[in-house]
Design a protein around this motif. Structure first.
Motif, mmCIF file in Angstrom:
data_model
loop_
_atom_site.group_PDB
_atom_site.id
_atom_site.type_symbol
_atom_site.label_atom_id
_atom_site.label_comp_id
_atom_site.label_asym_id
_atom_site.label_seq_id
_atom_site.Cartn_x
_atom_site.Cartn_y
_atom_site.Cartn_z
ATOM 1 N N ALA A 1 -14.786 -10.608 6.460
ATOM 2 C CA ALA A 1 -14.654 -9.248 5.945
ATOM 3 C C ALA A 1 -14.339 -9.347 4.465
ATOM 4 C CB ALA A 1 -13.539 -8.507 6.677
ATOM 5 N N PHE A 2 -14.738 -8.321 3.741
ATOM 6 C CA PHE A 2 -14.376 -8.270 2.325
ATOM 7 C C PHE A 2 -14.211 -6.808 1.943
ATOM 8 C CE2 PHE A 2 -18.989 -8.598 2.796
ATOM 9 C CZ PHE A 2 -19.446 -7.476 2.122
ATOM 10 N N GLY A 3 -13.411 -6.573 0.915
ATOM 11 C CA GLY A 3 -13.203 -5.189 0.488
ATOM 12 C C GLY A 3 -12.866 -5.161 -0.980
ATOM 13 N N GLN B 1 -13.127 -1.693 9.949
ATOM 14 C CA GLN B 1 -13.454 -2.952 10.650
ATOM 15 C C GLN B 1 -13.168 -2.773 12.137
ATOM 16 O OE1 GLN B 1 -11.528 -6.508 9.246
ATOM 17 N NE2 GLN B 1 -11.627 -5.897 7.097
ATOM 18 N N PHE C 1 -3.919 -11.850 3.267
ATOM 19 C CA PHE C 1 -4.034 -10.532 3.895
ATOM 20 C C PHE C 1 -3.676 -10.731 5.355
ATOM 21 C CE2 PHE C 1 -7.046 -10.438 0.356
ATOM 22 C CZ PHE C 1 -6.615 -9.304 -0.314
ATOM 23 N N HIS D 1 -7.017 1.912 2.492
ATOM 24 C CA HIS D 1 -8.139 0.995 2.252
ATOM 25 C C HIS D 1 -9.218 1.310 3.284
ATOM 26 C CE1 HIS D 1 -5.988 -2.231 5.015
ATOM 27 N NE2 HIS D 1 -5.873 -1.006 5.485
ATOM 28 N N ARG E 1 -3.775 6.355 -2.365
ATOM 29 C CA ARG E 1 -2.535 5.589 -2.511
ATOM 30 C C ARG E 1 -1.542 6.366 -3.369
ATOM 31 N NH1 ARG E 1 -4.583 -0.696 -3.132
ATOM 32 N NH2 ARG E 1 -5.954 -0.604 -1.324
ATOM 33 N N GLY F 1 -10.852 -8.428 -2.090
ATOM 34 C CA GLY F 1 -10.179 -9.366 -1.201
ATOM 35 C C GLY F 1 -11.148 -9.712 -0.081
ATOM 36 N N CYS F 2 -10.932 -10.870 0.548
ATOM 37 C CA CYS F 2 -11.843 -11.230 1.627
ATOM 38 C C CYS F 2 -11.223 -12.294 2.518
ATOM 39 C CB CYS F 2 -13.165 -11.752 1.063
ATOM 40 S SG CYS F 2 -12.984 -13.327 0.206
ATOM 41 N N GLY F 3 -11.903 -12.619 3.561
ATOM 42 C CA GLY F 3 -11.422 -13.683 4.429
ATOM 43 C C GLY F 3 -12.150 -13.660 5.762
ATOM 44 N N GLN G 1 -13.492 2.444 -2.195
ATOM 45 C CA GLN G 1 -13.662 1.031 -1.859
ATOM 46 C C GLN G 1 -14.976 0.832 -1.123
ATOM 47 O OE1 GLN G 1 -10.335 -0.505 0.427
ATOM 48 N NE2 GLN G 1 -9.230 -1.038 -1.444
ATOM 49 N N SER H 1 -10.459 -0.927 5.249
ATOM 50 C CA SER H 1 -10.390 -1.918 6.331
ATOM 51 C C SER H 1 -10.216 -1.338 7.747
ATOM 52 C CB SER H 1 -9.286 -2.934 6.033
ATOM 53 O OG SER H 1 -9.569 -3.605 4.828
ATOM 54 N N GLU I 1 -16.209 -1.813 2.011
ATOM 55 C CA GLU I 1 -15.720 -2.791 2.979
ATOM 56 C C GLU I 1 -16.939 -3.449 3.601
ATOM 57 O OE1 GLU I 1 -12.414 -2.770 3.530
ATOM 58 O OE2 GLU I 1 -12.246 -4.243 5.140
ATOM 59 N N TRP J 1 0.843 -1.187 0.000
ATOM 60 C CA TRP J 1 0.000 0.000 0.000
ATOM 61 C C TRP J 1 0.883 1.244 0.000
ATOM 62 C CZ3 TRP J 1 -1.831 -4.065 3.293
ATOM 63 C CH2 TRP J 1 -3.056 -4.603 2.886
ATOM 64 N N PHE K 1 -4.789 -9.468 7.959
ATOM 65 C CA PHE K 1 -5.881 -9.319 8.936
ATOM 66 C C PHE K 1 -7.020 -10.300 8.717
ATOM 67 C CE2 PHE K 1 -7.861 -6.752 5.626
ATOM 68 C CZ PHE K 1 -6.743 -6.195 5.003
ATOM 69 N N THR K 2 -6.868 -11.234 7.770
ATOM 70 C CA THR K 2 -7.869 -12.292 7.608
ATOM 71 C C THR K 2 -7.147 -13.628 7.500
ATOM 72 O OG1 THR K 2 -7.883 -11.747 5.241
ATOM 73 C CG2 THR K 2 -9.761 -10.981 6.541
HETATM 74 N N1 PHE Z 1 -8.296 -4.004 2.356
HETATM 75 C C1 PHE Z 1 -7.888 -4.969 1.379
HETATM 76 C C2 PHE Z 1 -7.292 -4.221 0.177
HETATM 77 O O1 PHE Z 1 -7.483 -3.042 0.042
HETATM 78 C C3 PHE Z 1 -9.018 -5.853 0.942
HETATM 79 C C4 PHE Z 1 -9.588 -6.715 2.019
HETATM 80 C C5 PHE Z 1 -10.651 -6.289 2.782
HETATM 81 C C6 PHE Z 1 -9.085 -7.981 2.242
HETATM 82 C C7 PHE Z 1 -11.190 -7.094 3.770
HETATM 83 C C8 PHE Z 1 -9.619 -8.810 3.208
HETATM 84 C C9 PHE Z 1 -10.666 -8.359 3.972
HETATM 85 O O2 PHE Z 1 -6.654 -4.819 -0.668
#
Ligand code: PHE
Length: 351
Positions: free
Chosen positions: A319-321, A185, A260, A180, A206, A296-298, A220, A182, A222, A158, A262-263
């Protein structure tokens, strides 16, 4: 015997009559009748002064002057009105009032805003509440609370835009344009107790060399769900449903293992290409392979849960983003992400 009240009645009559005059000739006739030098109504009234007792003369004289002034001003304003009206009617002959008007330009939502609303609405149908968060974040929420300590290689991914702290550069509170969504969260989990279901759309920043698919300002969305019995299957179900609602019933979702901090486990989400349906090897939207990597997710990492005081043995969640512009590009077949921020009406009006 004549008195001031006769002059008031005379002026009333004259003013009413003048107001009805339809043209200059009628107006001139009225002027002669009331104010003409020889035998007009006002001249006749003036001549009466001589025959009045001395004590009545001043009041009567004043009444004559007032009647004269009222009639004169009525003549003037009627003349001005007639003149204006005649300009209007001569214009009317030259302007074609039957021509259709020019189209009124009605504004519309920017495609990014419209996509954010679509995303909120669709996750809303699945019980997710839309909330927003700060665009300027602390290092803690953007990185550390998400298992990305200083020196962690994920920070490199990032390319961060650091901002100076308006309260004085406190090295303990480094600020940045969030890279992001995230960090929300963590902010949400700190404030609320499970069950949680939220979706957070918003702008991110970014440090990018921009090209057709990278912009330094992007949006984004989230998603976060925390409860007692959530699994990866719930995550997949929610995202399948999202894909079908936003891209139509034929669309498909591909999950591939990813990483990731955090997941755990983590996955990359790709949506099937709705533009070529995987049939065009030259497709500009999917590059020909039929899939568009979009999010992305997890499952939320137990350390992240612990840090906000949740017991990972009791609560889990996913979570997903993903990128808003990405979705908008796929839905509209837009080839270049930079178009969204250029304010070119030819582009914006095509939506
Ligand atoms: N924040 C991550 C990104 O910007 C995406 C993400 C969100 C991944 C939530 C996992 C869970 O790439």
């Amino acid at each position: 015997m004549a008195g001031p009240q006769d002059l008031k009645a005379l002026a009333d009559r004259a003013v009413a009559e003048i107001a009805m005059c339809a043209d200059d000739a009628a107006l001139e006739a009225a002027r002669v009748r009331y104010l003409g030098r020889k035998d007009s109504e006002v001249t006749r009234a003036t001549k009466q002064i001589a025959s009045l007792p001395t004590k009545d003369k001043p009041a009567y004289g004043a009444a004559v002057n007032e009647a004269k002034a009222r009639i004169e001003s009525a003549l003037q304003s009627r003349s001005a009105a007639l003149h204006g009206a005649s300009i209007d009617s001569s214009l009317r002959e030259r302007v074609d009032l039957t021509l259709p008007p020019r189209p009124v330009r009605i504004g519309r939502l920017h495609p990014v805003t419209a996509t954010i609303r679509d995303v909120s609405r669709i996750f809303g149908t699945m019980g997710f509440e839309t909330i927003e968060g700060p665009e300027i974040e602390t290092d803690y929420y953007n990185f550390e609370a998400l298992n990305i300590p200083p020196g962690h290689p994920a920070r490199e991914k990032w390319d961060t835009l650091w901002v100076s702290n308006p309260l004085g550069d406190d090295p303990k509170v480094p600020l940045l344009g969030r890279t992001h969504t995230s960090p929300m969260q963590v902010r949400v989990m700190e404030k609320r107790k499970p069950p949680i279901r939220v979706v957070i759309p918003g702008r991110c920043y970014r440090y990018e060399a921009t090209d057709a698919i990278h912009e330094s300002i992007l949006h984004q969305y989230e998603g976060l769900a925390i409860d007692e019995k959530l699994t990866m299957a719930d995550l997949k179900g929610v995202l399948y449903s999202f894909a079908r609602q936003i891209f139509g019933s034929k669309s498909n979702v591909r999950f591939r293992p990813d990483y990731f901090p955090f997941t755990e486990p983590s996955a990359e989400i790709a949506f099937s290409c709705v533009i070529c349906e995987g049939k065009d090897p030259q497709c500009h939207t999917c590059g020909g392979d039929g899939w568009i990597e979009a999010a992305g997710c997890g499952m939320v990492h137990p350390d992240v849960l612990r840090r906000v005081g949740y017991d990972p043995d009791r609560y889990q969640g996913f979570a997903f983003g993903g990128g808003i512009e990405r979705l908008a590009m796929v839905m509209s077949g837009t080839p270049d992400i930079r178009l969204f921020a250029q304010n070119d009406l030819r582009f914006l009006e095509s939506f």
